[in-house]
Design a protein around this motif. Structure first.
Motif, PDB file in Angstrom:
ATOM      1  N   TYR A  12       0.842  -1.185   0.000  1.00 28.36           N
ATOM      2  CA  TYR A  12       0.000   0.000   0.000  1.00 28.36           C
ATOM      3  C   TYR A  12       0.879   1.238   0.000  1.00 28.36           C
ATOM      4  CZ  TYR A  12      -3.211  -3.431   2.015  1.00 28.36           C
ATOM      5  OH  TYR A  12      -3.956  -4.548   2.250  1.00 28.36           O
ATOM      6  N   ALA A  13       0.444   2.276  -0.705  1.00 23.10           N
ATOM      7  CA  ALA A  13       1.086   3.595  -0.607  1.00 23.10           C
ATOM      8  C   ALA A  13       0.126   4.492   0.160  1.00 23.10           C
ATOM      9  CB  ALA A  13       1.361   4.161  -1.988  1.00 23.10           C
ATOM     10  N   VAL A  14       0.662   5.271   1.093  1.00 24.51           N
ATOM     11  CA  VAL A  14      -0.165   6.112   1.962  1.00 24.51           C
ATOM     12  C   VAL A  14       0.438   7.514   2.005  1.00 24.51           C
ATOM     13  CG1 VAL A  14      -1.059   6.426   4.305  1.00 24.51           C
ATOM     14  CG2 VAL A  14      -0.776   4.113   3.376  1.00 24.51           C
ATOM     15  N   ALA A  15      -0.407   8.519   1.827  1.00 19.94           N
ATOM     16  CA  ALA A  15       0.012   9.919   1.981  1.00 19.94           C
ATOM     17  C   ALA A  15      -0.444  10.386   3.364  1.00 19.94           C
ATOM     18  CB  ALA A  15      -0.607  10.781   0.895  1.00 19.94           C
ATOM     19  N   PHE A  16       0.471  10.998   4.104  1.00 21.82           N
ATOM     20  CA  PHE A  16       0.179  11.501   5.443  1.00 21.82           C
ATOM     21  C   PHE A  16       0.104  13.016   5.393  1.00 21.82           C
ATOM     22  CE2 PHE A  16       2.072   7.381   6.071  1.00 21.82           C
ATOM     23  CZ  PHE A  16       1.334   6.836   7.114  1.00 21.82           C
ATOM     24  N   GLU A  17      -0.916  13.579   6.040  1.00 18.11           N
ATOM     25  CA  GLU A  17      -1.146  15.016   5.983  1.00 18.11           C
ATOM     26  C   GLU A  17      -0.406  15.818   7.052  1.00 18.11           C
ATOM     27  OE1 GLU A  17      -5.103  16.589   4.681  1.00 18.11           O
ATOM     28  OE2 GLU A  17      -5.670  14.627   5.467  1.00 18.11           O
ATOM     29  N   ARG A  18      -0.369  15.390   8.262  1.00 19.32           N
ATOM     30  CA  ARG A  18       0.215  16.225   9.319  1.00 19.32           C
ATOM     31  C   ARG A  18       1.737  16.145   9.333  1.00 19.32           C
ATOM     32  NH1 ARG A  18      -4.620  15.488  13.019  1.00 19.32           N
ATOM     33  NH2 ARG A  18      -5.840  17.234  12.278  1.00 19.32           N
ATOM     34  N   LEU A  19       2.272  14.941   9.229  1.00 22.35           N
ATOM     35  CA  LEU A  19       3.716  14.749   9.067  1.00 22.35           C
ATOM     36  C   LEU A  19       3.910  14.440   7.588  1.00 22.35           C
ATOM     37  CD1 LEU A  19       4.415  12.612  12.253  1.00 22.35           C
ATOM     38  CD2 LEU A  19       4.828  15.056  11.926  1.00 22.35           C
ATOM     39  N   HIS A  20       3.945  15.470   6.781  1.00 22.18           N
ATOM     40  CA  HIS A  20       3.814  15.405   5.325  1.00 22.18           C
ATOM     41  C   HIS A  20       4.837  14.486   4.676  1.00 22.18           C
ATOM     42  CE1 HIS A  20       0.919  18.621   5.640  1.00 22.18           C
ATOM     43  NE2 HIS A  20       1.774  19.298   6.362  1.00 22.18           N
ATOM     44  N   ARG A  21       4.335  13.304   4.231  1.00 14.21           N
ATOM     45  CA  ARG A  21       5.206  12.332   3.591  1.00 14.21           C
ATOM     46  C   ARG A  21       4.349  11.316   2.851  1.00 14.21           C
ATOM     47  NH1 ARG A  21       4.020  10.783   8.634  1.00 14.21           N
ATOM     48  NH2 ARG A  21       4.017   8.584   9.214  1.00 14.21           N
ATOM     49  N   VAL A  22       5.001  10.519   2.002  1.00 16.34           N
ATOM     50  CA  VAL A  22       4.362   9.387   1.342  1.00 16.34           C
ATOM     51  C   VAL A  22       5.183   8.165   1.725  1.00 16.34           C
ATOM     52  CG1 VAL A  22       3.721   8.339  -0.863  1.00 16.34           C
ATOM     53  CG2 VAL A  22       3.506  10.814  -0.555  1.00 16.34           C
ATOM     54  N   ALA A  23       4.513   7.093   2.112  1.00 18.63           N
ATOM     55  CA  ALA A  23       5.203   5.882   2.564  1.00 18.63           C
ATOM     56  C   ALA A  23       4.545   4.648   1.963  1.00 18.63           C
ATOM     57  CB  ALA A  23       5.185   5.794   4.090  1.00 18.63           C
ATOM     58  N   ARG A  24       5.300   3.550   1.976  1.00 21.58           N
ATOM     59  CA  ARG A  24       4.782   2.264   1.502  1.00 21.58           C
ATOM     60  C   ARG A  24       4.739   1.307   2.688  1.00 21.58           C
ATOM     61  NH1 ARG A  24       8.824   0.028  -1.687  1.00 21.58           N
ATOM     62  NH2 ARG A  24       9.322  -1.398  -0.027  1.00 21.58           N
ATOM     63  N   PHE A  25       3.682   0.479   2.699  1.00 20.48           N
ATOM     64  CA  PHE A  25       3.546  -0.600   3.663  1.00 20.48           C
ATOM     65  C   PHE A  25       3.381  -1.872   2.849  1.00 20.48           C
ATOM     66  CE2 PHE A  25       2.190   3.226   5.761  1.00 20.48           C
ATOM     67  CZ  PHE A  25       2.719   3.118   7.036  1.00 20.48           C
ATOM     68  N   GLY A  78       2.362  -4.778   3.650  1.00 21.96           N
ATOM     69  CA  GLY A  78       1.209  -5.591   4.020  1.00 21.96           C
ATOM     70  C   GLY A  78       0.703  -5.159   5.380  1.00 21.96           C
ATOM     71  N   PRO A  79      -0.388  -5.753   5.849  1.00 20.74           N
ATOM     72  CA  PRO A  79      -0.929  -5.405   7.166  1.00 20.74           C
ATOM     73  C   PRO A  79       0.126  -5.631   8.252  1.00 20.74           C
ATOM     74  CG  PRO A  79      -2.486  -6.738   5.935  1.00 20.74           C
ATOM     75  CD  PRO A  79      -1.199  -6.752   5.158  1.00 20.74           C
ATOM     76  N   GLY A  80       0.339  -4.628   9.093  1.00 21.18           N
ATOM     77  CA  GLY A  80       1.297  -4.733  10.178  1.00 21.18           C
ATOM     78  C   GLY A  80       2.750  -4.546   9.770  1.00 21.18           C
ATOM     79  N   ALA A  81       3.012  -4.336   8.482  1.00 19.58           N
ATOM     80  CA  ALA A  81       4.388  -4.164   8.002  1.00 19.58           C
ATOM     81  C   ALA A  81       4.911  -2.783   8.405  1.00 19.58           C
ATOM     82  CB  ALA A  81       4.450  -4.322   6.487  1.00 19.58           C
ATOM     83  N   PRO A  82       6.224  -2.659   8.577  1.00 23.09           N
ATOM     84  CA  PRO A  82       6.775  -1.342   8.915  1.00 23.09           C
ATOM     85  C   PRO A  82       6.679  -0.379   7.723  1.00 23.09           C
ATOM     86  CG  PRO A  82       8.534  -2.918   8.543  1.00 23.09           C
ATOM     87  CD  PRO A  82       7.249  -3.689   8.493  1.00 23.09           C
ATOM     88  N   GLU A  83       6.735   0.882   8.041  1.00 25.24           N
ATOM     89  CA  GLU A  83       6.668   1.940   7.029  1.00 25.24           C
ATOM     90  C   GLU A  83       7.993   2.054   6.284  1.00 25.24           C
ATOM     91  OE1 GLU A  83       6.591   6.774   7.214  1.00 25.24           O
ATOM     92  OE2 GLU A  83       5.205   5.715   8.524  1.00 25.24           O
ATOM     93  N   THR A  84       7.918   2.144   4.951  1.00 21.72           N
ATOM     94  CA  THR A  84       9.093   2.419   4.118  1.00 21.72           C
ATOM     95  C   THR A  84       8.877   3.801   3.508  1.00 21.72           C
ATOM     96  OG1 THR A  84       9.343   0.088   3.563  1.00 21.72           O
ATOM     97  CG2 THR A  84      10.454   1.680   2.126  1.00 21.72           C
ATOM     98  N   PRO A  85       9.698   4.802   3.894  1.00 22.52           N
ATOM     99  CA  PRO A  85       9.515   6.151   3.340  1.00 22.52           C
ATOM    100  C   PRO A  85       9.728   6.166   1.826  1.00 22.52           C
ATOM    101  CG  PRO A  85      11.012   6.162   5.223  1.00 22.52           C
ATOM    102  CD  PRO A  85      10.777   4.731   4.858  1.00 22.52           C
ATOM    103  N   LEU A  86       8.842   6.866   1.115  1.00 16.86           N
ATOM    104  CA  LEU A  86       8.975   7.035  -0.333  1.00 16.86           C
ATOM    105  C   LEU A  86       9.304   8.470  -0.708  1.00 16.86           C
ATOM    106  CD1 LEU A  86       5.990   4.872  -1.636  1.00 16.86           C
ATOM    107  CD2 LEU A  86       8.407   4.257  -1.546  1.00 16.86           C
ATOM    108  N   ALA A  87       8.702   9.429  -0.014  1.00 20.32           N
ATOM    109  CA  ALA A  87       8.952  10.842  -0.310  1.00 20.32           C
ATOM    110  C   ALA A  87       8.652  11.682   0.915  1.00 20.32           C
ATOM    111  CB  ALA A  87       8.094  11.296  -1.479  1.00 20.32           C
ATOM    112  N   ASP A  88       9.547  12.628   1.194  1.00 18.14           N
ATOM    113  CA  ASP A  88       9.330  13.611   2.245  1.00 18.14           C
ATOM    114  C   ASP A  88       8.749  14.851   1.578  1.00 18.14           C
ATOM    115  OD1 ASP A  88       9.396  15.425   4.298  1.00 18.14           O
ATOM    116  OD2 ASP A  88      11.581  15.418   4.517  1.00 18.14           O
ATOM    117  N   LEU A  89       7.529  15.206   1.907  1.00  8.06           N
ATOM    118  CA  LEU A  89       6.875  16.353   1.294  1.00  8.06           C
ATOM    119  C   LEU A  89       7.170  17.654   2.043  1.00  8.06           C
ATOM    120  CD1 LEU A  89       3.415  14.733   0.506  1.00  8.06           C
ATOM    121  CD2 LEU A  89       5.405  14.923  -0.983  1.00  8.06           C
ATOM    122  N   GLY A  90       7.930  17.564   3.111  1.00  9.29           N
ATOM    123  CA  GLY A  90       8.236  18.740   3.925  1.00  9.29           C
ATOM    124  C   GLY A  90       8.763  19.927   3.149  1.00  9.29           C
ATOM    125  N   PRO A  91       9.761  19.740   2.259  1.00  9.85           N
ATOM    126  CA  PRO A  91      10.263  20.895   1.505  1.00  9.85           C
ATOM    127  C   PRO A  91       9.191  21.570   0.645  1.00  9.85           C
ATOM    128  CG  PRO A  91      11.825  19.086   1.398  1.00  9.85           C
ATOM    129  CD  PRO A  91      10.576  18.556   2.051  1.00  9.85           C
TER     130      PRO A  91
END
Length: 188
Positions: free
Chosen positions: A8-21, A23-36
């Protein structure tokens, strides 16, 4: 039944980033830091709309627009490289969901909350850059109509060759909002 095991790819709004999981319960793999990008375009510029592109890339669309009204997006390649794109403007609503239609055009779900009036919702279709001259409005729901807190969108081609779209709203556990599932057949 669809395979929901991931990744799964997930976009986070408050800690602005995109990450991959993976599978269920899998750790987060950062894909992009949207902070800049957020620091350039403003604090509430998060990427609520995220679409998978055919070549394995992702398209994260920021809520905040550039000074000329165009939408800003980040194309994230499978190898982690990213580039900023400009998508056509056309409304004062914020992107909250995106998916590719079977014909390769982007379906963009937009929403705006108007205090005391409710939610305005729109569904737009556009070509991806560089062939993105304008967005075509497919549906609009003004406040106090059937519109509600639209959050998600999915598109596919049915057995008759028509493009179908699902739009999901979220009640936020509020008695003032509803969870709805709308289904549409789109014109070609």
């Amino acid at each position: 039944a669809p395979d929901l095991s991931g990744p799964y790819a997930v976009a986070f709004e408050r800690l602005h980033r995109v990450a991959r999981f993976d599978g269920p319960g899998a750790p987060e793999t950062p894909l992009a830091d949207l902070g800049p990008l957020i620091s350039i375009f403003g604090g509430n510029a998060g990427a609520e709309a995220l679409a998978a592109l055919p070549e394995g890339a992702l398209l994260a669309i920021l809520e905040t627009r550039g000074p000329e009204g165009a939408r800003r997006a980040l194309r994230i390649a499978p190898d982690g490289r990213s580039e900023t794109l400009t998508l056509p403007g056309g409304s004062d609503l914020s992107p909250v969901g995106a998916d590719l239609a079977p014909d390769g055009r982007l379906l963009l779900l937009e929403r705006r909350y108007l205090p005391g009036r409710g939610f305005a919702v729109a569904l737009r279709r556009l070509a991806l850059p560089p062939a993105a001259p304008a967005a075509e409005t497919l549906a609009e729901f003004p406040p106090q109509s059937a519109g509600d807190n639209a959050e998600g969108i999915a598109a596919w081609r049915d057995a008759d060759g028509r493009t179908r779209v699902l739009i999901l709203t979220d009640d936020n556990l509020s008695l003032m909002q509803r969870t709805l599932l709308w289904e549409f057949a789109l014109p070609d």
